[in-house]
Scaffold this active site. Structure first.
Site, PDB file in Angstrom:
ATOM      1  N   TYR A 155       0.941  -1.300   0.082  1.00  0.00           N
ATOM      2  CA  TYR A 155      -0.068  -0.084  -0.051  1.00  0.00           C
ATOM      3  C   TYR A 155       0.868   1.338  -0.035  1.00  0.00           C
ATOM      4  O   TYR A 155       0.588   2.097  -0.853  1.00  0.00           O
ATOM      5  CB  TYR A 155      -0.906  -0.049   1.246  1.00  0.00           C
ATOM      6  CG  TYR A 155      -1.999   1.022   1.341  1.00  0.00           C
ATOM      7  CD1 TYR A 155      -3.202   0.929   0.529  1.00  0.00           C
ATOM      8  CD2 TYR A 155      -1.604   2.200   2.235  1.00  0.00           C
ATOM      9  CE1 TYR A 155      -4.030   1.941   0.647  1.00  0.00           C
ATOM     10  CE2 TYR A 155      -2.589   3.059   2.396  1.00  0.00           C
ATOM     11  CZ  TYR A 155      -3.909   2.999   1.728  1.00  0.00           C
ATOM     12  OH  TYR A 155      -4.645   4.047   1.616  1.00  0.00           O
ATOM     13  N   LYS A 159       0.836   4.104  -2.835  1.00  0.00           N
ATOM     14  CA  LYS A 159       0.651   5.461  -2.636  1.00  0.00           C
ATOM     15  C   LYS A 159       1.878   6.391  -2.791  1.00  0.00           C
ATOM     16  O   LYS A 159       1.613   7.796  -3.298  1.00  0.00           O
ATOM     17  CB  LYS A 159       0.198   5.613  -1.122  1.00  0.00           C
ATOM     18  CG  LYS A 159      -1.216   4.835  -0.993  1.00  0.00           C
ATOM     19  CD  LYS A 159      -2.137   5.563  -1.848  1.00  0.00           C
ATOM     20  CE  LYS A 159      -3.651   4.706  -1.454  1.00  0.00           C
ATOM     21  NZ  LYS A 159      -4.670   5.325  -2.500  1.00  0.00           N
TER      22      LYS A 159
HETATM   23  P1  NAP Z   1     -13.384   1.977   1.024  1.00  0.00           P
HETATM   24  O1  NAP Z   1     -14.507   2.772   1.861  1.00  0.00           O
HETATM   25  O2  NAP Z   1     -12.911   0.897   1.122  1.00  0.00           O
HETATM   26  O3  NAP Z   1     -14.109   2.377  -0.536  1.00  0.00           O
HETATM   27  C1  NAP Z   1     -13.193   1.969  -1.789  1.00  0.00           C
HETATM   28  C2  NAP Z   1     -13.828   2.176  -3.027  1.00  0.00           C
HETATM   29  O4  NAP Z   1     -13.102   1.690  -3.836  1.00  0.00           O
HETATM   30  C3  NAP Z   1     -15.198   1.545  -3.017  1.00  0.00           C
HETATM   31  O5  NAP Z   1     -16.076   2.384  -3.664  1.00  0.00           O
HETATM   32  C4  NAP Z   1     -14.892   0.285  -4.162  1.00  0.00           C
HETATM   33  O6  NAP Z   1     -15.877  -0.172  -4.870  1.00  0.00           O
HETATM   34  C5  NAP Z   1     -13.681   1.054  -4.836  1.00  0.00           C
HETATM   35  N1  NAP Z   1     -12.835  -0.003  -5.679  1.00  0.00           N
HETATM   36  C6  NAP Z   1     -12.280  -0.884  -5.022  1.00  0.00           C
HETATM   37  N2  NAP Z   1     -11.349  -1.351  -5.909  1.00  0.00           N
HETATM   38  C7  NAP Z   1     -11.730  -1.196  -6.992  1.00  0.00           C
HETATM   39  C8  NAP Z   1     -11.262  -1.051  -8.635  1.00  0.00           C
HETATM   40  N3  NAP Z   1     -10.644  -2.090  -8.750  1.00  0.00           N
HETATM   41  N4  NAP Z   1     -11.962  -0.534  -9.423  1.00  0.00           N
HETATM   42  C9  NAP Z   1     -12.751   0.251  -9.325  1.00  0.00           C
HETATM   43  N5  NAP Z   1     -13.223   0.722  -7.753  1.00  0.00           N
HETATM   44  C10 NAP Z   1     -12.749   0.253  -7.036  1.00  0.00           C
HETATM   45  O7  NAP Z   1     -12.264   3.163   0.872  1.00  0.00           O
HETATM   46  P2  NAP Z   1     -11.935   4.579   1.411  1.00  0.00           P
HETATM   47  O8  NAP Z   1     -11.512   4.483   2.839  1.00  0.00           O
HETATM   48  O9  NAP Z   1     -13.201   5.529   1.395  1.00  0.00           O
HETATM   49  O10 NAP Z   1     -10.540   5.075   0.719  1.00  0.00           O
HETATM   50  C11 NAP Z   1     -10.656   5.856  -0.547  1.00  0.00           C
HETATM   51  C12 NAP Z   1      -9.190   6.276  -1.058  1.00  0.00           C
HETATM   52  O11 NAP Z   1      -8.550   6.858   0.123  1.00  0.00           O
HETATM   53  C13 NAP Z   1      -8.213   4.794  -1.399  1.00  0.00           C
HETATM   54  O12 NAP Z   1      -7.646   5.266  -2.349  1.00  0.00           O
HETATM   55  C14 NAP Z   1      -7.386   4.677   0.059  1.00  0.00           C
HETATM   56  O13 NAP Z   1      -6.452   4.278   0.050  1.00  0.00           O
HETATM   57  C15 NAP Z   1      -7.410   6.296   0.385  1.00  0.00           C
HETATM   58  N6  NAP Z   1      -7.164   6.616   1.851  1.00  0.00           N
HETATM   59  C16 NAP Z   1      -7.916   6.294   2.762  1.00  0.00           C
HETATM   60  C17 NAP Z   1      -7.499   6.446   4.136  1.00  0.00           C
HETATM   61  C18 NAP Z   1      -8.642   6.013   5.168  1.00  0.00           C
HETATM   62  O14 NAP Z   1      -7.909   6.289   6.431  1.00  0.00           O
HETATM   63  N7  NAP Z   1      -9.677   5.781   4.926  1.00  0.00           N
HETATM   64  C19 NAP Z   1      -6.353   7.198   4.535  1.00  0.00           C
HETATM   65  C20 NAP Z   1      -5.642   7.354   3.431  1.00  0.00           C
HETATM   66  C21 NAP Z   1      -5.867   7.173   1.924  1.00  0.00           C
HETATM   67  P3  NAP Z   1     -16.725  -1.445  -4.432  1.00  0.00           P
HETATM   68  O15 NAP Z   1     -17.207  -1.264  -3.010  1.00  0.00           O
HETATM   69  O16 NAP Z   1     -17.748  -1.393  -5.474  1.00  0.00           O
HETATM   70  O17 NAP Z   1     -15.726  -2.478  -4.596  1.00  0.00           O
END
Ligand code: NAP
Length: 247
Positions: A155, A159
């Site tokens: 990861y 990133k």
């Molecule tokens: P999340 O709740 O797990 O949601 C992930 C989303 O990505 C879902 O809509 C999922 O769709 C979609 N997805 C997964 N694999 C995919 C693929 N191969 N093609 C198209 N769509 C795909 O994640 P989140 O926490 O909101 O995170 C969003 C972004 O922020 C990510 O890039 C994550 O790394 C980054 N981020 C998050 C955090 C945190 O603390 N949450 C911190 C730093 C960065 P489905 O449900 O339909 O599979």
């Protein structure tokens, strides 16, 4: 205001992506919700956006890591909306484990979705951006890509790679008036982090490392995305939304 402009947000069926979709819709943008598996969640987000903000909103099921599927999706969105002005590469996954024990499948899949997926979407959107001499690209990176995180070699690498991708694309597209920036969220409460957050002890440990003392919300990240969409003189930047965690 973003009236008449179309925003493509990957991973918009929940979490940070759904919040960014709502925020940009609240400013008048039409929205393409890209997601990979959960039809019902994507449809629910899209119906709510249409009801709350009276903009056009459609769902596209697509695995962004697949070059041809991403191409078909971008073509379909252009056919449905006419053009694209904003691309937010937010889709992301984790497959955590210590590097010493990680298999190549888990390493590769995270790179494929988080980094190659963003490249695929940029690759297929950028000809349109160049032709129209304008556009905004926002890549959702992470503080893990800045600081590294034990148990997240795959990861963190994906990133950090997104930050390099952001800066290279920013340089390539700047002469055409297109900006490309990254957001590096810290700890944000979503499905991705809920297991950790549910354990009170772990939550307190995380908070103790954050100067502002609290876990972030999806709206905090959406606010930063809306800012970068409106900012015309910022490109190649990495905006941390982390309560000071990575400073
Ligand atoms: P999340 O709740 O797990 O949601 C992930 C989303 O990505 C879902 O809509 C999922 O769709 C979609 N997805 C997964 N694999 C995919 C693929 N191969 N093609 C198209 N769509 C795909 O994640 P989140 O926490 O909101 O995170 C969003 C972004 O922020 C990510 O890039 C994550 O790394 C980054 N981020 C998050 C955090 C945190 O603390 N949450 C911190 C730093 C960065 P489905 O449900 O339909 O599979």
């Amino acid at each position: 205001m973003l009236n008449g402009k179309t925003a493509v947000i990957t991973g918009a069926s929940r979490g940070i992506g759904a919040a960014i979709a709502r925020k940009l819709a609240s400013k008048g943008a039409d929205i393409a919700v890209v997601y990979s598996s959960d039809d019902n969640a994507a449809i629910a987000v899209s119906e709510e956006i249409k009801k709350d903000f009276s903009v056009n909103c459609r769902c596209y099921r697509c695995d962004v890591s697949d070059f041809d599927e991403a191409k078909k999706t971008v073509t379909a969105i252009k056919n449905d909306f006419g053009s694209i002005y904003i691309l937010v590469n937010n889709a992301g996954i984790t497959r955590d484990g210590l590097c010493a024990m990680m298999n190549s499948e888990d390493f590769g899949r995270v790179i494929d979705v988080n980094l190659v997926g963003a490249f695929n979407m940029i690759r297929h959107c950028c000809a349109g951006f160049i032709r129209q001499r304008g556009g905004r690209i926002i890549n959702i990176s992470s503080v893990s890509g800045i600081m590294g995180n034990a148990g997240q070699a795959n990861y963190s690498a994906s990133k950090a790679g997104l930050i390099g991708l952001t800066k290279a694309v920013a340089r390539e597209l700047a002469p055409r008036g297109i900006t490309c920036n990254a957001i590096a969220p810290g700890f944000i409460l979503t499905d991705m982090t809920k297991d950790m957050a549910e354990q009170a002890e772990q939550q307190e440990e995380i908070k103790s490392r954050i100067p502002l003392g609290n876990i972030g919300s999806v709206e905090d990240v959406a606010l930063a995305a809306a800012f970068l969409v409106e900012a015309s003189y910022i490109t190649g930047e990495v905006l941390r939304v982390d309560g000071g965690l990575a400073m």
